[in-house]
Each structure stands twice: as C-alpha cells, then as structure tokens.
Design a protein around this motif. Structure first.
Motif, PDB file in Angstrom:
ATOM      1  N   ASN A  92       0.860  -1.181   0.000  1.00  0.00           N
ATOM      2  CA  ASN A  92       0.000   0.000   0.000  1.00  0.00           C
ATOM      3  C   ASN A  92       0.897   1.230   0.000  1.00  0.00           C
ATOM      4  N   THR A  93       1.160   1.743  -1.174  1.00  0.00           N
ATOM      5  CA  THR A  93       2.138   2.823  -1.345  1.00  0.00           C
ATOM      6  C   THR A  93       1.650   4.171  -0.847  1.00  0.00           C
ATOM      7  N   GLY A  94       0.358   4.285  -0.588  1.00  0.00           N
ATOM      8  CA  GLY A  94      -0.216   5.584  -0.256  1.00  0.00           C
ATOM      9  C   GLY A  94      -0.614   6.368  -1.489  1.00  0.00           C
ATOM     10  N   LYS A  95      -0.397   5.778  -2.672  1.00  0.00           N
ATOM     11  CA  LYS A  95      -0.724   6.438  -3.940  1.00  0.00           C
ATOM     12  C   LYS A  95      -1.651   5.569  -4.804  1.00  0.00           C
ATOM     13  N   LEU A  96      -2.290   4.585  -4.210  1.00  0.00           N
ATOM     14  CA  LEU A  96      -3.105   3.652  -4.986  1.00  0.00           C
ATOM     15  C   LEU A  96      -4.491   4.219  -5.290  1.00  0.00           C
ATOM     16  N   PHE A  97      -5.108   3.662  -6.314  1.00  0.00           N
ATOM     17  CA  PHE A  97      -6.499   3.978  -6.605  1.00  0.00           C
ATOM     18  C   PHE A  97      -7.388   3.436  -5.482  1.00  0.00           C
ATOM     19  N   GLY A  98      -8.435   4.171  -5.172  1.00  0.00           N
ATOM     20  CA  GLY A  98      -9.406   3.664  -4.206  1.00  0.00           C
ATOM     21  C   GLY A  98     -10.026   2.368  -4.681  1.00  0.00           C
ATOM     22  N   GLU A  99     -10.178   2.217  -5.993  1.00  0.00           N
ATOM     23  CA  GLU A  99     -10.744   0.995  -6.558  1.00  0.00           C
ATOM     24  C   GLU A  99      -9.876  -0.222  -6.227  1.00  0.00           C
TER      25      GLU A  99
END
Length: 252
Positions: free
Chosen positions: A69-76
């Motif tokens: 979980n990079t903190g930059k992922l799509f909410g989807e």
C-alpha cells in the motif's frame, strides 16, 4: 531475467524436481513441500491478481499475502483487495507501506513520483517489500513473460540476492522467487477468470490494463499495448522490486 538472479545447487535441484510445472501444481509443491511456513505471495491486487490469488487460496488460504500500500493507490484497488479477500477466503493479507522516516527524508511533500519516479518506487515499494519479506525463504509473484521485455526470459523458479535494507536478516544471502504464471498469456488469464467466475478489477473496463499507483497509471489508448499506461512518457516499465539495480544501499 529481470531479477538479480544467481545460481546454486539448491536452485538446480528445485528446477529439476519441478520441471514443467506451473500454476496450481507448482504452487502446491512450493507452499506445502519446499517452503512450508517460509513462503509469501507478493500481490498488487491489480488487473490480473485474482488468478494467482485464487490458485493460492486453493492450495492454502493461510499463505501470507504481502500487499504494498504505497499511499498512492487507486481507491478501486483498495476496495478490490477487500472484495477478493472475502471471496477467496484469504486469511493473512499484510498491507505494508513506506516508513514515515523514509517519506520524511525522501518525499516530504508527496511529489517524488513526478520528480524522480524511480526514487519514489524505491521508497514506497522496494524498501517496504524487502522489510516485509525478511524471514521468508521464498516469495511468489504473478509476473508473466509477455508483460515486459525484462521478463521475457523469466524462469518459473528463480533465486535472487536479498537487498540490503538495514533490517536484521535482510541484508545477506538469497531468496527464491516463484513465478507460477510465467508462461501464461492474456488469453490464458481470461479463460481462467471466466472459468472460476473471478471478479475483474473495476478499472479494467475503463481500459486500465496494468494498474499501479494512481499518479503513474493511465488508460491504454485503443489498440495500445498492455503496459502502455504505466509511467507514460518515462523511460520506465518496472517499479524496481524485481530489478537488480536496486540492490544495496539506498538504491535510488
């Protein structure tokens, strides 16, 4: 091959003992016989992740799954992870992310992805993954030969040097990398998902064919190639977790 691969008698034995195996058969041998309790899956919960995770769940749903979980992922992507966990019965999904100290030192304003995407991937993916894999003897990936030129010669069983991160037990030796889908093509993946009625990542219908972090992932234009939506305009098609140039030191 795209990993920092090495060779050893142990690797030669594994390849000989499991020659010709792939998919569920290779996973069963690795999870139950070769590395019981010492193997983990690395999954992005991206466009094709349901195939590998379904296979792993058939073999042993308690196998640890490491999710970056990079903190930059799509909410989807986050919602898709939750949906797959419920559907497949995976019991040990470990979400790992960048250490706050690393972000403070390298990406305090969150814009490193634009200034230096290789450095961003290192802080948000490479370091967290190596820390999460400390203590495991092998990892399982969903990589396929068709995805990038660097993966075109990938073997189903590899051995790689362990990156140095300063974490005890993570800065020496080697680890095996298992690629049960290495010879699969896009048609194989589609047939498997149809056969087992597996859910698709919700962004696939919008022509996101390879899904990573939100700032560095775009729709693939009509007629474009599988990986054309990743790091558009950059000389880059790998995040770095499988590349040898991120070994040792800060690797940036």
């Amino acid at each position: 091959m795209d990993a920092a691969t090495v060779t050893s008698p142990a690797l030669a034995r594994l390849r000989e003992s499991h020659k010709g195996l792939g998919g569920v058969e290779l996973l069963e041998a690795m999870i139950k016989t070769e590395f019981p309790g010492k193997i983990a899956v690395v999954s992005s919960f991206g466009a094709e992740s349901a195939v590998l995770l379904h296979m792993v769940a058939q073999v042993d749903p308690t196998t640890p799954v490491i999710f970056l979980n990079t903190g930059k992922l799509f909410g989807e992507t986050l919602r898709f992870r939750d949906r797959l966990q419920e559907k497949l019965g995976l019991t040990d999904i470990r979400a790992v992310g960048p250490h706050p100290a690393d972000l403070a030192a390298k990406d305090p304003n969150g814009g490193l992805w634009n200034a230096d995407p290789d450095a961003c991937c290192y802080v948000r993916k490479v370091l967290p993954l190596e820390r999460a894999l400390a203590g495991f003897d092998a990892s399982i990936t969903g990589r396929k030969r068709f995805q990038t030129n660097a993966r075109a010669g990938m073997d189903p069983i590899e051995e790689e040097k362990i990156r140095g991160t300063g974490v005890p037990g993570s800065d020496a030796g080697t680890r095996f990398k298992i690629n049960p889908l290495s010879y699969w093509g896009q048609d194989d993946l589609e047939r498997y998902m149809d056969e087992y009625k597996l859910p698709r990542h919700p962004l696939v219908k919008d022509n996101y064919l390879s899904i990573g972090c939100m700032p560095c992932t775009e729709r693939v234009p009509e007629g474009g190639s599988y990986r054309d939506g990743r790091w558009v305009g950059r000389d880059k098609d790998e995040c770095g977790i499988h590349l040898p140039n991120n070994l040792d030191g800060d690797g940036i």
